[in-house]
Structure formats: structure tokens, C-alpha cells
Design a protein around this motif. Structure first.
Motif, PDB file in Angstrom:
ATOM      1  N   LEU A 198     -14.551   4.815  17.059  1.00  0.00           N
ATOM      2  CA  LEU A 198     -15.385   5.877  17.633  1.00  0.00           C
ATOM      3  C   LEU A 198     -16.864   5.577  17.425  1.00  0.00           C
ATOM      4  N   ASP A 199     -17.223   5.183  16.219  1.00  0.00           N
ATOM      5  CA  ASP A 199     -18.619   4.913  15.872  1.00  0.00           C
ATOM      6  C   ASP A 199     -19.210   3.780  16.712  1.00  0.00           C
ATOM      7  N   LYS A 200     -18.396   2.776  17.015  1.00  0.00           N
ATOM      8  CA  LYS A 200     -18.847   1.626  17.798  1.00  0.00           C
ATOM      9  C   LYS A 200     -18.733   1.871  19.304  1.00  0.00           C
ATOM     10  N   CYS A 201     -18.347   3.099  19.672  1.00  0.00           N
ATOM     11  CA  CYS A 201     -18.200   3.486  21.089  1.00  0.00           C
ATOM     12  C   CYS A 201     -17.173   2.624  21.819  1.00  0.00           C
ATOM     13  N   ILE A 202     -16.192   2.152  21.092  1.00  0.00           N
ATOM     14  CA  ILE A 202     -15.113   1.386  21.695  1.00  0.00           C
ATOM     15  C   ILE A 202     -14.112   2.349  22.326  1.00  0.00           C
ATOM     16  N   ILE A 203     -13.972   3.520  21.706  1.00  0.00           N
ATOM     17  CA  ILE A 203     -13.093   4.560  22.225  1.00  0.00           C
ATOM     18  C   ILE A 203     -13.831   5.881  22.216  1.00  0.00           C
ATOM     19  N   ASP A 204     -13.340   6.831  22.988  1.00  0.00           N
ATOM     20  CA  ASP A 204     -13.798   8.217  22.966  1.00  0.00           C
ATOM     21  C   ASP A 204     -12.631   9.074  22.551  1.00  0.00           C
ATOM     22  N   GLU A 205     -12.886  10.059  21.706  1.00  0.00           N
ATOM     23  CA  GLU A 205     -11.807  10.925  21.268  1.00  0.00           C
ATOM     24  C   GLU A 205     -11.495  11.932  22.354  1.00  0.00           C
ATOM     25  N   ASP A 206     -10.208  12.042  22.685  1.00  0.00           N
ATOM     26  CA  ASP A 206      -9.750  12.992  23.677  1.00  0.00           C
ATOM     27  C   ASP A 206      -9.217  14.215  22.940  1.00  0.00           C
ATOM     28  N   THR A 207      -9.849  15.349  23.147  1.00  0.00           N
ATOM     29  CA  THR A 207      -9.440  16.566  22.448  1.00  0.00           C
ATOM     30  C   THR A 207      -8.531  17.440  23.300  1.00  0.00           C
ATOM     31  N   GLU A 208      -8.108  16.963  24.468  1.00  0.00           N
ATOM     32  CA  GLU A 208      -7.222  17.717  25.344  1.00  0.00           C
ATOM     33  C   GLU A 208      -5.784  17.547  24.899  1.00  0.00           C
ATOM     34  N   PRO A 266       0.818  -1.210   0.000  1.00  0.00           N
ATOM     35  CA  PRO A 266       0.000   0.000   0.000  1.00  0.00           C
ATOM     36  C   PRO A 266       0.857   1.268   0.000  1.00  0.00           C
ATOM     37  N   THR A 267       0.287   2.336  -0.539  1.00  0.00           N
ATOM     38  CA  THR A 267       0.977   3.620  -0.498  1.00  0.00           C
ATOM     39  C   THR A 267       0.801   4.235   0.889  1.00  0.00           C
ATOM     40  N   GLU A 268       1.591   5.254   1.173  1.00  0.00           N
ATOM     41  CA  GLU A 268       1.484   5.940   2.468  1.00  0.00           C
ATOM     42  C   GLU A 268       0.101   6.567   2.624  1.00  0.00           C
ATOM     43  N   GLU A 269      -0.424   7.133   1.544  1.00  0.00           N
ATOM     44  CA  GLU A 269      -1.759   7.747   1.583  1.00  0.00           C
ATOM     45  C   GLU A 269      -2.836   6.699   1.875  1.00  0.00           C
ATOM     46  N   GLU A 270      -2.732   5.528   1.255  1.00  0.00           N
ATOM     47  CA  GLU A 270      -3.691   4.444   1.514  1.00  0.00           C
ATOM     48  C   GLU A 270      -3.638   4.002   2.970  1.00  0.00           C
ATOM     49  N   LEU A 271      -2.432   3.914   3.520  1.00  0.00           N
ATOM     50  CA  LEU A 271      -2.283   3.521   4.914  1.00  0.00           C
ATOM     51  C   LEU A 271      -2.901   4.553   5.856  1.00  0.00           C
ATOM     52  N   GLU A 272      -2.683   5.831   5.563  1.00  0.00           N
ATOM     53  CA  GLU A 272      -3.277   6.891   6.382  1.00  0.00           C
ATOM     54  C   GLU A 272      -4.796   6.817   6.328  1.00  0.00           C
ATOM     55  N   ASP A 273      -5.340   6.561   5.143  1.00  0.00           N
ATOM     56  CA  ASP A 273      -6.796   6.426   5.004  1.00  0.00           C
ATOM     57  C   ASP A 273      -7.311   5.240   5.810  1.00  0.00           C
ATOM     58  N   LEU A 274      -6.624   4.101   5.735  1.00  0.00           N
ATOM     59  CA  LEU A 274      -7.030   2.922   6.498  1.00  0.00           C
ATOM     60  C   LEU A 274      -6.982   3.197   8.004  1.00  0.00           C
ATOM     61  N   ALA A 275      -5.942   3.869   8.457  1.00  0.00           N
ATOM     62  CA  ALA A 275      -5.814   4.184   9.883  1.00  0.00           C
ATOM     63  C   ALA A 275      -6.943   5.110  10.328  1.00  0.00           C
ATOM     64  N   PHE A 279      -9.889   4.267  13.028  1.00  0.00           N
ATOM     65  CA  PHE A 279     -10.136   5.136  14.183  1.00  0.00           C
ATOM     66  C   PHE A 279     -11.601   5.559  14.216  1.00  0.00           C
ATOM     67  N   ASP A 280     -12.120   5.985  13.064  1.00  0.00           N
ATOM     68  CA  ASP A 280     -13.532   6.387  12.990  1.00  0.00           C
ATOM     69  C   ASP A 280     -14.466   5.231  13.336  1.00  0.00           C
TER      70      ASP A 280
END
Length: 56
Positions: free
Chosen positions: A45-55, A28-37, A41-42
Motif C-alpha cells: 500500500l505504501d509503495k502504491c503497488i496496490i490500493d485497498e478495496d473497502t467494498e 515462525p508462530t502463527e502470530e509472527e506470520l500474521e504480522d509479516l503478512a 500488505f502495508d
């Protein structure tokens, strides 16, 4: 249910995908990997497995 603190690093996710995809014969390209990551992450978040920390 007990709450635990987990840190999710999208760069670490991208590296994990890179290694796993390489094992399966994909380069994969670096851009593809960033998209997958970001998608992973999203998803977490959507499955409520994690909460985003904005601090920071």
C-alpha cells in the motif's frame, strides 16, 4: 500505464512466508506470520503497488 486488478490475500501471504521460512530452517508462530503478512500488505500500500478495496 494500464491498470490491472489484483487480489492480495494476507492469509496467502502468511502461508507463502511460512513455506519459505521453513525451507530456510525457521519455524515462525502463527502470530509472527500474521504480522509479516500485515507488514507486507502495508508495504505494498505504501509503495502504491496496490490500493485497498473497502467494498465488501
Amino acid at each position: 500505464m494500464r491498470e490491472i486488478e489484483v487480489f492480495i490475500d494476507t492469509e496467502e501471504i502468511a502461508e507463502f512466508f511460512y513455506q519459505e521460512l521453513m525451507k530456510r530452517g525457521y519455524i515462525p508462530t502463527e502470530e509472527e506470520l500474521e504480522d509479516l503478512a500485515d507488514i507486507t500488505f502495508d508495504y505494498l500500500l505504501d509503495k502504491c503497488i496496490i490500493d485497498e478495496d473497502t467494498e465488501e
